[in-house]
Design a protein around this motif. Structure first.
Motif, PDB file in Angstrom:
ATOM      1  N   LEU A  26       0.852  -1.196   0.000  1.00 40.68           N
ATOM      2  CA  LEU A  26       0.000   0.000   0.000  1.00 40.68           C
ATOM      3  C   LEU A  26       0.888   1.247   0.000  1.00 40.68           C
ATOM      4  O   LEU A  26       1.639   1.481   0.950  1.00 40.68           O
ATOM      5  CB  LEU A  26      -0.908  -0.043   1.238  1.00 40.68           C
ATOM      6  N   TYR A  27       0.759   2.047  -1.076  1.00 41.01           N
ATOM      7  CA  TYR A  27       1.705   3.147  -1.323  1.00 41.01           C
ATOM      8  C   TYR A  27       0.996   4.490  -1.357  1.00 41.01           C
ATOM      9  O   TYR A  27      -0.081   4.612  -1.943  1.00 41.01           O
ATOM     10  CB  TYR A  27       2.413   2.892  -2.652  1.00 41.01           C
ATOM     11  N   CYS A  28       1.628   5.494  -0.767  1.00 41.12           N
ATOM     12  CA  CYS A  28       1.172   6.872  -0.891  1.00 41.12           C
ATOM     13  C   CYS A  28       2.160   7.589  -1.805  1.00 41.12           C
ATOM     14  O   CYS A  28       3.293   7.888  -1.407  1.00 41.12           O
ATOM     15  CB  CYS A  28       1.129   7.552   0.482  1.00 41.12           C
ATOM     16  N   ALA A  29       1.722   7.848  -3.052  1.00 45.51           N
ATOM     17  CA  ALA A  29       2.630   8.444  -4.039  1.00 45.51           C
ATOM     18  C   ALA A  29       2.980   9.888  -3.667  1.00 45.51           C
ATOM     19  O   ALA A  29       4.133  10.305  -3.815  1.00 45.51           O
ATOM     20  CB  ALA A  29       1.996   8.384  -5.432  1.00 45.51           C
ATOM     21  N   VAL A  30       2.004  10.642  -3.154  1.00 44.46           N
ATOM     22  CA  VAL A  30       2.272  12.048  -2.794  1.00 44.46           C
ATOM     23  C   VAL A  30       3.338  12.113  -1.700  1.00 44.46           C
ATOM     24  O   VAL A  30       4.254  12.940  -1.747  1.00 44.46           O
ATOM     25  CB  VAL A  30       0.973  12.744  -2.280  1.00 44.46           C
ATOM     26  N   GLY A  31       3.229  11.223  -0.697  1.00 43.50           N
ATOM     27  CA  GLY A  31       4.160  11.264   0.437  1.00 43.50           C
ATOM     28  C   GLY A  31       5.384  10.382   0.243  1.00 43.50           C
ATOM     29  O   GLY A  31       6.321  10.436   1.039  1.00 43.50           O
ATOM     30  N   ALA A  32       5.371   9.547  -0.809  1.00 44.01           N
ATOM     31  CA  ALA A  32       6.472   8.615  -1.085  1.00 44.01           C
ATOM     32  C   ALA A  32       6.781   7.697   0.109  1.00 44.01           C
ATOM     33  O   ALA A  32       7.920   7.581   0.558  1.00 44.01           O
ATOM     34  CB  ALA A  32       7.731   9.358  -1.533  1.00 44.01           C
ATOM     35  N   PHE A  33       5.731   7.067   0.644  1.00 40.00           N
ATOM     36  CA  PHE A  33       5.942   6.082   1.709  1.00 40.00           C
ATOM     37  C   PHE A  33       4.928   4.936   1.544  1.00 40.00           C
ATOM     38  O   PHE A  33       3.905   5.092   0.862  1.00 40.00           O
ATOM     39  CB  PHE A  33       5.782   6.721   3.105  1.00 40.00           C
ATOM     40  N   TYR A  34       5.274   3.813   2.150  1.00 43.15           N
ATOM     41  CA  TYR A  34       4.384   2.649   2.168  1.00 43.15           C
ATOM     42  C   TYR A  34       3.815   2.473   3.569  1.00 43.15           C
ATOM     43  O   TYR A  34       4.439   2.868   4.558  1.00 43.15           O
ATOM     44  CB  TYR A  34       5.153   1.380   1.799  1.00 43.15           C
ATOM     45  N   ILE A  35       2.639   1.841   3.637  1.00 41.98           N
ATOM     46  CA  ILE A  35       2.117   1.398   4.932  1.00 41.98           C
ATOM     47  C   ILE A  35       2.108  -0.131   4.917  1.00 41.98           C
ATOM     48  O   ILE A  35       1.515  -0.745   4.014  1.00 41.98           O
ATOM     49  CB  ILE A  35       0.704   1.961   5.189  1.00 41.98           C
ATOM     50  N   ASP A  36       2.791  -0.748   5.880  1.00 43.59           N
ATOM     51  CA  ASP A  36       2.906  -2.213   5.981  1.00 43.59           C
ATOM     52  C   ASP A  36       3.285  -2.868   4.642  1.00 43.59           C
ATOM     53  O   ASP A  36       2.586  -3.764   4.169  1.00 43.59           O
ATOM     54  CB  ASP A  36       1.590  -2.829   6.499  1.00 43.59           C
ATOM     55  N   PRO A  37       4.370  -2.421   4.015  1.00 48.11           N
ATOM     56  CA  PRO A  37       4.754  -3.024   2.733  1.00 48.11           C
ATOM     57  C   PRO A  37       5.089  -4.501   2.894  1.00 48.11           C
ATOM     58  O   PRO A  37       5.458  -4.940   3.983  1.00 48.11           O
ATOM     59  CB  PRO A  37       6.012  -2.246   2.330  1.00 48.11           C
ATOM     60  N   TRP A  38       4.939  -5.266   1.828  1.00 49.62           N
ATOM     61  CA  TRP A  38       5.278  -6.696   1.900  1.00 49.62           C
ATOM     62  C   TRP A  38       6.611  -7.009   1.243  1.00 49.62           C
ATOM     63  O   TRP A  38       6.969  -8.160   1.051  1.00 49.62           O
ATOM     64  CB  TRP A  38       4.132  -7.559   1.361  1.00 49.62           C
ATOM     65  N   ARG A  39       7.351  -5.967   0.880  1.00 53.95           N
ATOM     66  CA  ARG A  39       8.726  -6.138   0.397  1.00 53.95           C
ATOM     67  C   ARG A  39       9.571  -5.034   1.029  1.00 53.95           C
ATOM     68  O   ARG A  39       9.027  -4.024   1.464  1.00 53.95           O
ATOM     69  CB  ARG A  39       8.780  -5.964  -1.127  1.00 53.95           C
ATOM     70  N   PRO A  40      10.896  -5.196   1.031  1.00 52.00           N
ATOM     71  CA  PRO A  40      11.736  -4.100   1.530  1.00 52.00           C
ATOM     72  C   PRO A  40      11.550  -2.853   0.655  1.00 52.00           C
ATOM     73  O   PRO A  40      11.615  -2.960  -0.568  1.00 52.00           O
ATOM     74  CB  PRO A  40      13.155  -4.655   1.404  1.00 52.00           C
ATOM     75  N   VAL A  41      11.280  -1.709   1.273  1.00 49.36           N
ATOM     76  CA  VAL A  41      11.076  -0.449   0.535  1.00 49.36           C
ATOM     77  C   VAL A  41      11.897   0.641   1.230  1.00 49.36           C
ATOM     78  O   VAL A  41      12.361   0.448   2.361  1.00 49.36           O
ATOM     79  CB  VAL A  41       9.577  -0.039   0.516  1.00 49.36           C
ATOM     80  N   PRO A  42      12.077   1.814   0.576  1.00 51.90           N
ATOM     81  CA  PRO A  42      12.868   2.877   1.213  1.00 51.90           C
ATOM     82  C   PRO A  42      12.218   3.405   2.495  1.00 51.90           C
ATOM     83  O   PRO A  42      12.912   3.680   3.469  1.00 51.90           O
ATOM     84  CB  PRO A  42      12.917   3.971   0.139  1.00 51.90           C
ATOM     85  N   ARG A  43      10.882   3.559   2.500  1.00 48.63           N
ATOM     86  CA  ARG A  43      10.259   4.159   3.678  1.00 48.63           C
ATOM     87  C   ARG A  43       8.947   3.455   4.020  1.00 48.63           C
ATOM     88  O   ARG A  43       8.022   3.447   3.205  1.00 48.63           O
ATOM     89  CB  ARG A  43       9.986   5.633   3.410  1.00 48.63           C
ATOM     90  N   ALA A  44       8.874   2.885   5.217  1.00 49.84           N
ATOM     91  CA  ALA A  44       7.696   2.120   5.636  1.00 49.84           C
ATOM     92  C   ALA A  44       7.119   2.705   6.922  1.00 49.84           C
ATOM     93  O   ALA A  44       7.845   2.919   7.890  1.00 49.84           O
ATOM     94  CB  ALA A  44       8.075   0.662   5.875  1.00 49.84           C
ATOM     95  N   ILE A  45       5.820   2.968   6.904  1.00 53.41           N
ATOM     96  CA  ILE A  45       5.105   3.235   8.158  1.00 53.41           C
ATOM     97  C   ILE A  45       4.453   1.908   8.526  1.00 53.41           C
ATOM     98  O   ILE A  45       3.793   1.279   7.697  1.00 53.41           O
ATOM     99  CB  ILE A  45       4.052   4.349   7.989  1.00 53.41           C
ATOM    100  N   VAL A  46       4.680   1.460   9.759  1.00 53.21           N
ATOM    101  CA  VAL A  46       4.280   0.124  10.163  1.00 53.21           C
ATOM    102  C   VAL A  46       3.179   0.214  11.222  1.00 53.21           C
ATOM    103  O   VAL A  46       3.324   0.932  12.214  1.00 53.21           O
ATOM    104  CB  VAL A  46       5.526  -0.642  10.679  1.00 53.21           C
ATOM    105  N   THR A  47       2.074  -0.509  10.987  1.00 53.56           N
ATOM    106  CA  THR A  47       0.964  -0.462  11.951  1.00 53.56           C
ATOM    107  C   THR A  47       1.319  -1.222  13.225  1.00 53.56           C
ATOM    108  O   THR A  47       0.947  -0.808  14.321  1.00 53.56           O
ATOM    109  CB  THR A  47      -0.340  -1.046  11.371  1.00 53.56           C
ATOM    110  N   HIS A  48       2.004  -2.372  13.085  1.00 48.05           N
ATOM    111  CA  HIS A  48       2.436  -3.129  14.263  1.00 48.05           C
ATOM    112  C   HIS A  48       3.460  -4.174  13.841  1.00 48.05           C
ATOM    113  O   HIS A  48       3.712  -4.352  12.651  1.00 48.05           O
ATOM    114  CB  HIS A  48       1.251  -3.754  14.997  1.00 48.05           C
ATOM    115  N   ALA A  49       4.021  -4.867  14.827  1.00 55.07           N
ATOM    116  CA  ALA A  49       5.223  -5.664  14.562  1.00 55.07           C
ATOM    117  C   ALA A  49       4.968  -7.115  14.146  1.00 55.07           C
ATOM    118  O   ALA A  49       5.915  -7.885  14.007  1.00 55.07           O
ATOM    119  CB  ALA A  49       6.143  -5.625  15.787  1.00 55.07           C
ATOM    120  N   HIS A  50       3.715  -7.545  13.936  1.00 57.39           N
ATOM    121  CA  HIS A  50       3.492  -8.900  13.416  1.00 57.39           C
ATOM    122  C   HIS A  50       4.109  -9.023  12.025  1.00 57.39           C
ATOM    123  O   HIS A  50       4.127  -8.054  11.258  1.00 57.39           O
ATOM    124  CB  HIS A  50       1.990  -9.221  13.341  1.00 57.39           C
TER     125      HIS A  50
END
Ligand SMILES: [Zn+2]
Ligand SMILES: [Zn+2]
Length: 353
Positions: A12-36
């Protein structure tokens, strides 16, 4: 106009902010909902998570990871996108991510539940235009009972095992579920031991300020230990392993939302099942979705189609969101690979599927 958040090959990507939320691959910037592990992928260049999530996340993705913690409720900007993290009530540090750009507000729930849980901050409803909700237990048959009754059942099971001279081995996912179960256990009944994977997380929870009954690492217990009085908390992957043999005659139980389904316990050859879930049940999902006031609901994880259908039939604009984790393997989706029985193993990066 493209959506504020969209699924691409990495998640799940936010193009305007250039970040992912809970990405399923290694990405430059991830916001993580929790550690599972289905939400916090190893190998990202930068992580952002809630302050109480920080230590748990570090134990999962590696101690040298670049992790930026943010307190619940504090707003900050990433490339002009306004972001804040709000409690999800799922496990320690679990957060819903609120994302706002040009007056449009999205909230990504991650996993959540509405039941009280002394080991994490309660779920907070957040108003938004679009709500991305989980649906791990998105079927009307899933309804959880009162947590106090389940706690009484677990304590009674332990006492009755003591009377028949059996050690009580309780399987629970090592991150979140084990600590929630532990908090519900009456330590006056007898000594409580943990498998190394559970003890490691118990320690992090205590260091973060969560009160838990005293536990001992089973691996360092003296040979003369009378296991028939003990309760032993272990990850499900320890079931059927040689690790169990040291306890002699045992009674086994599994604490999971899946115990709501007849046959699950039998298939796993477990003596007893306790319905304890860290996900919202069906009424919880509907209540949480209502509280957001969202015009659009995107459903991810688990039983997406039935929840989407129900929401559409009740006048909402709902759609399934593509996910890599269709039909989650298990609640909390911790892998069934054996976890090391040492509270201090080196962080082991998960191998990508
Ligand atoms: Zn989870
Ligand atoms: Zn999940």
């Amino acid at each position: 106009m493209s959506a504020l958040l969209q699924v691409n090959a990495n998640g799940l990507y936010c193009a305007v902010g250039a970040f992912y939320i809970d990405p399923w691959r290694p990405v430059p910037r991830a916001i993580v909902t929790h550690a599972h592990s289905d939400h916090a992928h190893w190998g990202c260049a930068a992580y952002l998570c809630s302050t109480p999530c920080q230590s748990v996340l570090r134990s999962r993705v590696g101690s040298d990871s670049n992790i930026e913690p943010r307190p619940y409720g504090e707003s900050f900007d990433i490339n002009g996108v306004r972001i804040s993290l709000h409690p999800a009530g799922h496990i320690l540090g679990s957060a819903q991510i609120r994302v706002e750009s040009r007056g449009e507000v999205w909230v990504v729930s991650g996993d959540y539940k509405l039941e009280p849980d002394s080991t994490c901050t309660p779920f907070e409803p957040v108003r938004c235009h679009t709500f991305v909700t989980e649906s791990t237990f998105g079927l009307p048959i899933y309804r959880w009972g009162a947590p106090s009754e389940t706690a009484a059942d677990m304590n009674a099971w332990w006492k009755s095992n003591q009377q028949s001279g059996k050690a009580s081995v309780l399987f629970a996912y090592s991150l979140g579920k084990a600590q929630r179960v532990l908090a519900a256990i009456d330590p006056a009944i007898g000594p409580i031991f943990g498998h190394g994977a559970v003890e490691k997380l118990n320690r992090i929870y205590r260091e973060t300020g969560i009160a838990l009954p005293e536990t001992h690492y089973a691996g360092s217990a003296p040979a003369a230990t009378d296991w028939s009085r003990a309760l032993i908390l272990a990850p499900p992957s320890a079931h059927g392993s040689t690790w169990i043999r040291r306890f002699g005659t045992v009674s086994t139980a599994f604490a999971s939302g899946w115990m709501r389904i007849r046959g699950t316990r039998r298939r796993r050859s477990i003596d007893r099942g306790f319905v304890v879930s860290d996900h919202a049940d069906w009424p919880g999902l509907i209540t949480a979705i209502d509280a957001t006031g969202a015009e659009c609901v995107l459903v991810t994880h688990g039983y997406r189609a039935p929840l989407v259908r129900w929401l559409c039939e009740h006048g909402r604009n709902a759609k399934a969101l593509e996910t890599r984790y269709d039909g989650e393997r298990d609640e909390g989706t911790e892998s069934e690979t054996p976890e090391p029985d040492s509270p201090d193993p080196d962080p082991i990066p998960q191998v990508p599927a």
